[in-house]
Design an enzyme around this catalytic site. Structure first.
Site, PDB file in Angstrom:
ATOM      1  N   HIS A 102      -1.449  -4.768  -4.904  1.00  0.00           N
ATOM      2  CA  HIS A 102      -0.828  -5.959  -4.978  1.00  0.00           C
ATOM      3  C   HIS A 102      -0.099  -6.561  -3.736  1.00  0.00           C
ATOM      4  O   HIS A 102       0.652  -7.441  -3.467  1.00  0.00           O
ATOM      5  CB  HIS A 102       0.143  -6.193  -6.245  1.00  0.00           C
ATOM      6  CG  HIS A 102       1.169  -4.804  -6.292  1.00  0.00           C
ATOM      7  ND1 HIS A 102       1.418  -3.948  -7.442  1.00  0.00           N
ATOM      8  CD2 HIS A 102       1.859  -4.095  -5.241  1.00  0.00           C
ATOM      9  CE1 HIS A 102       2.068  -2.789  -7.079  1.00  0.00           C
ATOM     10  NE2 HIS A 102       2.644  -3.097  -6.043  1.00  0.00           N
ATOM     11  N   TYR A 138       2.859   3.291   9.495  1.00  0.00           N
ATOM     12  CA  TYR A 138       1.475   3.222  10.132  1.00  0.00           C
ATOM     13  C   TYR A 138       1.729   2.753  11.879  1.00  0.00           C
ATOM     14  O   TYR A 138       0.670   2.895  12.657  1.00  0.00           O
ATOM     15  CB  TYR A 138       0.614   2.021   9.435  1.00  0.00           C
ATOM     16  CG  TYR A 138       0.921   2.133   7.930  1.00  0.00           C
ATOM     17  CD1 TYR A 138       0.934   3.306   7.466  1.00  0.00           C
ATOM     18  CD2 TYR A 138       1.066   0.979   7.279  1.00  0.00           C
ATOM     19  CE1 TYR A 138       0.934   3.633   5.839  1.00  0.00           C
ATOM     20  CE2 TYR A 138       1.323   1.132   5.745  1.00  0.00           C
ATOM     21  CZ  TYR A 138       0.987   2.341   5.204  1.00  0.00           C
ATOM     22  OH  TYR A 138       1.357   2.528   3.921  1.00  0.00           O
TER      23      TYR A 138
END
Length: 488
Positions: free
Chosen positions: A171, A258
């Site tokens: 989502h 990341y």
């Protein structure tokens, strides 16, 4: 319509309830059967009570069964939804705790980073067991909807090795779009049209239009910087927007894992995060949030059961993809969403074998992806770093090759920015030994790992991280909720 939906890991109570209610918002689906499966009989009985209450309160013919026998739940199922967390919070705590000893500070640790890679090692053998059962006992052509993290690794394994029709669902895109719509002053997220493409948790809004008007970088930066909340909570995402030219779907805390430039130095971490909620960068934030949520549910179960007695409000159907995909496949009503599938040319500048997240349309003919999308070079470069780690991690999980696992962890952007190869080798040994009960593929490698740990001279430290909060008690949570209610 009458068919069977199996939900594996249904003991994820809040999420299972949301998916169940969403599906029942489709008028044609009220006669379906839901088969719940989980390893925890306790959690199964709690969620079954809640779903049975929803069914009886709304006078529906829906059938709900619950079993700890996964194969029984999968038998005859047309759709299988996975919400599993192999190892639960116990293993998850190790995913955060052990890397901290080597200076690796994760906010979530469930996608890549040391924690996400080990999470994948635990999940993938189980995912492949699911796939074997699906091939053998589910309805022919059954579709596997994977919600479990690490999304890309699980989906990669299910498609490449499990040989099951699989789509990964998340989502993050919807949540990012809601933010953008809010900062631009839209009355509804539906006013925003966008193309969002990349890989799961590193998906990029490469084209934005508000009521048909194209939105550029400068306007979007100004809108975020002017927002009284997001300007503080999303400092890292705004900085990436300024430098890359496009906004990322993922939360401030997740994105910081990341892109190692923001999280490799403890004194830098606090400059880019916000401690108002776990999702904005707190050390081990999602672990704390998950622990509090579990404790709260266990204590406040009667309230959850009472809320389940209210009528289903179709206007409150969530934007989780699952119910909309099922509706499109079964009725032909077209649904547009963002799905995780093998690339094969969908994104031109990412590898064919990678699991990408990109726009697609669903109807009774299946999921039809929009192909030929090219994402900005900087976005592709950051995605490639993760894809290479994911590929090695999947292959290590399937083969039980601990050397390949160590190389995967070594190539993780944040790990590589913080730890030396010698530290990485010891850290992986320590994590594999600590989680041995959930890592059957490494059974032969465990004795040697223990011997190496006994002789190791690599120094570690006892560190809670740069921005850690304690798990709140039930009384603290009650007081906070009461204060918020009073403020409203």
């Amino acid at each position: 319509m009458s068919f069977k939906i199996a939900i594996i890991g249904a003991g994820s109570v809040g999420f299972t309830k949301k998916l169940f209610t969403d599906i029942l918002c489709v008028p044609e689906f009220q006669d379906v059967e839901f088969a719940l499966a989980d390893m925890s009989e306790h959690n199964l009985q709690m969620i079954k009570q809640i779903l049975d209450t929803i069914v009886s309160s709304n006078k529906l013919p829906t059938r709900v069964t619950a079993t700890t026998n996964r194969r029984e739940a999968l038998t005859g199922a047309r759709y299988i939804i996975s919400c599993v967390r192999v190892g639960g919070l116990e293993a998850y705590a190790d995913d955060i705790r052990i890397p901290l000893k080597y200076g690796i500070d994760q906010c979530v640790g469930d996608t890549i980073c040391a924690g996400g890679i080990l999470y994948g090692q635990r999940n993938i053998p189980v995912i492949l067991d699911f796939c074997k059962d699906i091939r053998e006992v589910a309805e022919p052509g059954a579709k596997f909807l994977n919600y479990a993290n690490p999304m890309a690794m699980n989906t990669w394994a299910a498609i490449e090795y499990g040989k099951v029709d699989t789509v990964g669902l998340c989502h993050g895109v919807q949540h990012g779009a809601e933010q953008i719509a809010e900062v631009l002053g839209a009355k509804s997220p539906s006013e925003l049209d966008y193309i969002c493409s990349g890989i799961n948790h590193q998906t990029w809004f490469v084209d934005l239009k508000l009521n048909g008007r194209k939105i550029g970088k400068d306007e979007l930066v100004a809108a975020f910087e002017a927002h009284p909340v997001f300007s503080q909570q999303e400092k890292l995402r705004i900085d990436v927007l300024k430098r890359f030219g496009v906004y990322s779907t993922e939360s401030n805390g997740h994105l910081s894992e990341y892109l190692p430039w923001y999280r490799k130095r403890p004194d830098e971490i606090t400059k880019w995060i916000d401690m108002s909620d776990w999702i904005h960068g707190e050390t081990g934030g999602y672990l704390r949030h998950s622990t509090e949520t579990r404790n709260w549910f266990e204590t406040e179960f009667p309230q959850f059961l009472e809320s389940a007695s209210k009528p289903i409000d179709r206007a409150k159907r969530s934007n989780e993809h699952a119910s909309h995909i099922l509706e499109a496949l079964e009725t032909g009503r077209v649904y547009r969403g963002h799905f995780n599938l093998k690339n094969n040319g969908i994104i031109t500048n990412l590898p064919a074998d990678a699991i990408i997240e990109s726009p697609g349309f669903v109807d009774r003919f299946g999921i039809n992806m929009v192909s030929g999308i090219t994402i900005p070079e900087a976005c592709a470069a950051t995605c490639m770093a993760s894809i290479n780690v994911q590929r090695m991690s999947v292959h290590a999980a399937v083969s039980g090759d601990i050397d390949l696992l160590k190389l995967a962890v070594l190539h993780d952007p944040l790990v590589g920015a913080v730890a030396t190869p010698e530290e990485v080798w010891q850290m992986v040994d320590e994590m594999v030994v600590a989680q041995a009960r959930w890592l059957p593929q490494y059974a032969d490698a465990i004795p040697a790992a223990k011997e190496r740990l006994a002789k190791s001279t690599v120094k570690t430290r006892d560190w809670a991280g740069a921005a850690r909060r304690n798990v709140r008690s039930i009384d603290e949570l009650r007081a906070e909720k009461a204060a918020l209610k009073q403020a409203v």
